[in-house]
Design a protein around this motif. Structure first.
Motif, mmCIF file in Angstrom:
data_model
loop_
_atom_site.group_PDB
_atom_site.id
_atom_site.type_symbol
_atom_site.label_atom_id
_atom_site.label_comp_id
_atom_site.label_asym_id
_atom_site.label_seq_id
_atom_site.Cartn_x
_atom_site.Cartn_y
_atom_site.Cartn_z
ATOM 1 N N TYR A 54 0.838 -1.202 0.000
ATOM 2 C CA TYR A 54 0.000 0.000 0.000
ATOM 3 C C TYR A 54 0.877 1.258 0.000
ATOM 4 N N LYS A 55 1.921 1.274 0.831
ATOM 5 C CA LYS A 55 2.817 2.431 0.890
ATOM 6 C C LYS A 55 3.594 2.596 -0.421
ATOM 7 N N ASN A 56 3.909 1.474 -1.050
ATOM 8 C CA ASN A 56 4.585 1.542 -2.345
ATOM 9 C C ASN A 56 3.686 2.213 -3.379
ATOM 10 N N ASP A 57 2.397 1.892 -3.350
ATOM 11 C CA ASP A 57 1.450 2.505 -4.288
ATOM 12 C C ASP A 57 1.236 3.983 -3.985
ATOM 13 N N VAL A 58 1.179 4.337 -2.684
ATOM 14 C CA VAL A 58 0.845 5.713 -2.293
ATOM 15 C C VAL A 58 2.013 6.670 -2.504
ATOM 16 N N TYR A 59 3.218 6.284 -2.043
ATOM 17 C CA TYR A 59 4.339 7.229 -2.179
ATOM 18 C C TYR A 59 5.648 6.570 -2.619
ATOM 19 N N GLY A 60 5.556 5.361 -3.175
ATOM 20 C CA GLY A 60 6.732 4.735 -3.772
ATOM 21 C C GLY A 60 7.706 4.118 -2.796
ATOM 22 N N LEU A 61 7.256 3.733 -1.603
ATOM 23 C CA LEU A 61 8.155 3.103 -0.638
ATOM 24 C C LEU A 61 8.706 1.799 -1.203
ATOM 25 N N ASP A 62 10.025 1.669 -1.205
ATOM 26 C CA ASP A 62 10.697 0.446 -1.633
ATOM 27 C C ASP A 62 11.480 -0.070 -0.436
ATOM 28 N N TRP A 63 10.948 -1.098 0.233
ATOM 29 C CA TRP A 63 11.558 -1.569 1.471
ATOM 30 C C TRP A 63 12.926 -2.190 1.233
ATOM 31 N N ASP A 64 13.147 -2.767 0.059
ATOM 32 C CA ASP A 64 14.473 -3.297 -0.270
ATOM 33 C C ASP A 64 15.478 -2.158 -0.425
ATOM 34 N N GLU A 65 15.039 -1.052 -1.017
ATOM 35 C CA GLU A 65 15.913 0.115 -1.163
ATOM 36 C C GLU A 65 16.239 0.702 0.207
ATOM 37 N N VAL A 66 15.268 0.675 1.106
ATOM 38 C CA VAL A 66 15.496 1.150 2.476
ATOM 39 C C VAL A 66 16.583 0.302 3.140
ATOM 40 N N TYR A 67 16.531 -1.002 2.912
ATOM 41 C CA TYR A 67 17.568 -1.897 3.454
ATOM 42 C C TYR A 67 18.949 -1.481 2.937
#
Length: 343
Positions: A54-67
């Motif tokens: 959902y966060k990826n759709d809303v504002y482009g959160l990429d949890w792998d990129e955060v890692y």
């Protein structure tokens, strides 16, 4: 050195190496290193937090990129305090005020979910409406305003609300032209208490939403959404128009309450978007004992819209600076006018 001495020396070295190796293995198993704690926290969120897609759709959160980005900031010699700062910044990438990392240094919190919005509440101005002869019972403060509108302020759902208290309160207001239920700045509490109050505003079983549960480590591993219903109370039920007042600091079980009330035909939601936080909380620990808390069971409204990040009011209204200077609450005033015109 003779043969026996060589043999003893080899055995001694083997024992030392074995001891060193064993101590290293024990430390690795315990995992209490900055890197191990980082890995643990990232993985817990990756596998259990239910809004990554959902966060990826809303504002482009990429949890792998955060890692990738945050792993570069982890060093073996960093202090616990610096580790807490880095990990707190990482969880704030979720932009979720209901995600908290707790340690001996404090508890992290993403505050933009309410700080970026108008406060839309003043207890000093509220006292102008309550006067001096208001009633306080079971976490509810109520008064019949001069314009014959019932006003009920619920500051928290942490305290149980008795059925007898609700019966008496609604009986007192039965001749009012309408009723205001104010849950601004209500940070939640017991979901059962919130539903008990909402059940006084319906005469029939109402579909108020759906709930899913995490079924696996994948970001989209959820159970089929199950319907959630609200049953009417067996006690006195309100039969006229009602207005619910909310702001960004109305969250957790208060978010659920507003969602329930939005499904009632005689109820209008007024004020600002709520603060969200309806999902059932999940708590886990990383190796050093710090705890992470977040929503792991998504909840939806009756139309299958996410309600985790707030519920939009039927009528959006902010407190105006002009009214504040006059000691007036714009939202209460608007609610009173609405109820008078639509009684």
């Amino acid at each position: 050195m003779n043969h026996n001495s060589n043999t003893l020396f080899v055995i001694l070295i083997s024992v030392i190496l074995s001891a060193v190796s064993s101590s290293c293995i024990r430390e690795d198993v315990s995992g209490n290193t900055p890197q191990a704690n980082f890995e643990s926290l990232w993985r817990i969120i990756d596998e259990q937090y239910c809004f990554l897609d959902y966060k990826n759709d809303v504002y482009g959160l990429d949890w792998d990129e955060v890692y990738s980005r945050y792993s570069k900031r982890i060093t073996s010699d960093m202090s616990d305090y610096n580790l807490f700062e880095v990990l707190s910044e990482m969880v704030n990438e979720l932009r979720d005020g209901h995600v908290n990392l707790s340690s001996g240094y404090g508890t992290s919190q993403y505050r933009e979910w309410f700080d970026a919005y108008p406060r839309n509440f003043s207890d000093s101005i509220q006292s102008n409406y309550l006067g001096k002869d208001y009633v306080i019972t079971s976490g509810l403060t109520y008064q019949i305003l001069e314009n014959n509108i019932g006003y009920v302020y619920c500051s928290s759902f942490s305290n149980g609300i008795g059925d007898g208290n609700l019966d008496y309160m609604l009986k007192e207001m039965e001749l009012c032209d309408g009723i205001i239920i104010d849950v601004r700045n209500n940070g939640g509490g017991n979901l059962t208490t919130a539903q008990k109050l909402a059940s006084r505003f319906t005469n029939e079983k109402v579909l108020v939403g759906y709930m899913s549960h995490k079924t696996g480590p994948g970001h989209s591993d959820f159970s089929t959404p199950a319907p959630v219903y609200l049953e009417p109370s067996n006690g006195i039920r309100w039969q006229r128009k009602a207005v619910v007042l909310a702001n960004r600091r109305s969250y957790s079980s208060t978010n659920d309450f507003v969602n329930c009330m939005k499904n009632m035909p005689l109820v209008t939601i007024m004020g600002d978007t709520t603060g969200g936080g309806s999902g059932l909380p999940f708590t886990s620990e990383i190796p050093n004992g710090w705890s992470i808390r977040f929503s792991a069971a998504p909840m939806y409204d009756a139309d299958m819209n996410q309600i985790e990040f707030g519920i939009t009011p039927d009528i959006h209204i902010d407190m105006s600076e002009e009214d504040i200077l006059r000691g007036k609450d714009t939202i209460i005033e608007t609610a009173c006018d609405f109820l008078k015109k639509n009684r």
